[in-house]
Design an enzyme around this catalytic site. Sequence first.
Site, mmCIF file in Angstrom:
data_model
loop_
_atom_site.group_PDB
_atom_site.id
_atom_site.type_symbol
_atom_site.label_atom_id
_atom_site.label_comp_id
_atom_site.label_asym_id
_atom_site.label_seq_id
_atom_site.Cartn_x
_atom_site.Cartn_y
_atom_site.Cartn_z
ATOM 1 N N CYS A 243 -27.277 2.203 -8.461
ATOM 2 C CA CYS A 243 -28.047 0.873 -8.201
ATOM 3 C C CYS A 243 -26.966 -0.154 -7.782
ATOM 4 O O CYS A 243 -25.955 0.048 -8.009
ATOM 5 C CB CYS A 243 -28.875 0.478 -9.108
ATOM 6 S SG CYS A 243 -29.983 1.652 -10.098
ATOM 7 N N LYS B 180 -24.262 5.078 -1.371
ATOM 8 C CA LYS B 180 -22.945 5.022 -0.555
ATOM 9 C C LYS B 180 -21.972 5.596 -1.560
ATOM 10 O O LYS B 180 -21.098 6.525 -1.284
ATOM 11 C CB LYS B 180 -22.634 3.696 -0.112
ATOM 12 C CG LYS B 180 -21.246 3.479 0.557
ATOM 13 C CD LYS B 180 -21.315 4.203 1.810
ATOM 14 C CE LYS B 180 -19.816 3.961 2.606
ATOM 15 N NZ LYS B 180 -19.751 5.322 3.665
HETATM 16 C C1 AGP Z 1 -20.254 11.324 3.298
HETATM 17 O O1 AGP Z 1 -21.042 11.171 4.528
HETATM 18 C C2 AGP Z 1 -21.123 11.187 2.172
HETATM 19 N N1 AGP Z 1 -22.112 10.120 2.070
HETATM 20 C C3 AGP Z 1 -20.539 11.731 0.901
HETATM 21 O O2 AGP Z 1 -20.316 12.943 0.892
HETATM 22 C C4 AGP Z 1 -19.232 10.779 0.148
HETATM 23 O O3 AGP Z 1 -18.180 11.184 1.180
HETATM 24 C C5 AGP Z 1 -18.888 11.204 -1.270
HETATM 25 O O4 AGP Z 1 -19.994 10.987 -1.775
HETATM 26 C C6 AGP Z 1 -17.483 10.817 -1.625
HETATM 27 O O5 AGP Z 1 -17.288 9.422 -1.702
HETATM 28 P P1 AGP Z 1 -16.208 8.787 -1.829
HETATM 29 O O6 AGP Z 1 -15.269 8.918 -0.904
HETATM 30 O O7 AGP Z 1 -16.886 7.165 -2.028
HETATM 31 O O8 AGP Z 1 -15.715 9.119 -3.265
#
Ligand code: AGP
Length: 608
Positions: free
Chosen positions: A4, A603
């Site tokens: 969140c 995200k």
């Molecule tokens: C990518 O499009 C995704 N939403 C997801 O796989 C992301 O790359 C993953 O959660 C890692 O995030 P970070 O690079 O912020 O660690």
Amino acid sequence: MPMCRIFAATFKKGKVSPILKIGLKRLEYGGYDSAGMATINNGHLEIKKGVGKIDEVDKQVNFESLEGRTGIAHNRWATHGYPSVTNAHPLTDCTGNIAVVHNGVIENFLELKADLIEKGHEFKSRTDTEVVAHLIEDEIKSGKDFVDACLKAVKKVEGSYALAIIYSKEPDKIVLVKKESPLYLGIGSDGNFASSDPVAFVDRTNLMIPLEDYELAVITPYDHKIYSLKTETEITRKPVQIDIKPQMIEKGGYPHFMLKEIFEQPTSLYYAINIQKPYLEAISELMNRSKVNFLVGAGTSYHSCLAGSYMYSKIAGLATIPVVASEFIQQYGNTLDPDTSLLLVSQSGETADVLKVASYARMKASTVMALTNVVSSTITRLSRLYLVQQAGPEIGVAATKTYTSQLLIHLLLALEIGKRREKISENEINEYYSKIRSIPKIAESVLKDTDQKIKEVAEMLKDSSHIFYLGRGINTATAFEGRLKMLEIAYIPSSAFSAGESKHGPIALIEKNTPVIFIAPNDSSRKVILGNIMEIKSRGGKIITLGNAEDKELKDVSDVYIGMPESEDIITPILYVLPLQLLAYYTAVLKGLDPDKPRNLAKSVTVE
Ligand code: AGP
């Protein structure tokens, strides 16, 4: 409530609710199944909350109707307790005087809840967070003031949290507490702020203070104080400048952040080339000295590690082991020692699986280094050295520009290490650098030249029940990344394999017109991949190839051909992923989906 986002603000004068609403919109990328807000008006709490995205909830409840100068707000992504109005934050105690918003997970909430129920507390929600409000209520009942009550209550809580708490009897104060979930104070002249992400208050102040784990802060409209939860003493910390400009978080004329971010890649790549040289050299030195090197990340960031492993091997003769963060401790934890290095890659710097690896590796005295896009993220505080990719804020949930920046930085590191290991001459390095410097321009023309064709391919693929992505060598990572983009935003089941693996099983799924996307640049694997294309073609698969624009042979065997510029094999992943990002984007839009906020995702994934 993991993943969140929270936002809190207290003003000297004026209504806080409109500002909280703007902040919530900006934080929507972090969670969006429900939202809520609480303010203090004339000594009473006023709360509005509902289920859905911010705009939907706002339509139902009209956030701006809340009066008061002090308030807290929350975007929720549910784990404990389904999305509902009762489970939406803010959550309150029995008296209705205390309101809490939370990002994290309270691991011992069941025990705490049972104790509290025994003492006569009544729970309204099924969340883990509500225990915090009741714990504080108990401490206040026993005679403590608001801040002291929060301090004592939080000490009983196990798990992760970024908390913002208000109490109607002390209406100018907001208490903030942090452990393992991000939390930043914003220090303004009209009032003060706190949020999971400074984008929430970036237009109100350019000064912030990142809170550390086990810290409690109190903000009023006039000042801020920070205390250690462990020693209960005050801490002084100077604010730092925020490096995000307000206009950077707007869509810049694009219909979605994702498209804006895809088209920003010529710029973000340019910034990546100009990354901080001393840190690049220092990280290369440590990687070169280590006996074992791991590259660790999740999702897209893991894909950059996979592509990176080919770069370090090819350019620097250095073996690196790319590992998915959530598997790392099980798979390699027991092998860690002081001669081991880990380069942790995380756009957000807040991914829980990656942070866990960082803490574990520190315990084993291994060298922890990081590549991230967020300057003051948690990963930077857990790493001995870190590089900031300078790609600018990425708001779309799908990682795009941060992926290509990561690839480029792996390449720069590989060159630095190659130099140290004398695997590459000064001349070759210069040649590489001149090719690297041309990447932003080439990326710009790839985006421009493939855009229309990709829209047509999206139209063709939008109703597919399954799409295959096949690549070889370093572009196995491109296949994985193309598939992930399609899966996460267009919801089309997709598979990706190294093309050599296709006949070891996946080929069984090929039927007439099954779409298969080949990433086939003019490199050493081009001949074999042509063989793989023929295998799929003879079974009726629809061949969509990304290959060199001049490659007539490949073009002739393909149903759809996306011509790409000639480039060094090690650079191809940066260029070849661009049309695949566009393809996922246009497919999602044609299906009527919102590519910026795919369902069930956030995200940054701040829980394991
Ligand atoms: C990518 O499009 C995704 N939403 C997801 O796989 C992301 O790359 C993953 O959660 C890692 O995030 P970070 O690079 O912020 O660690």
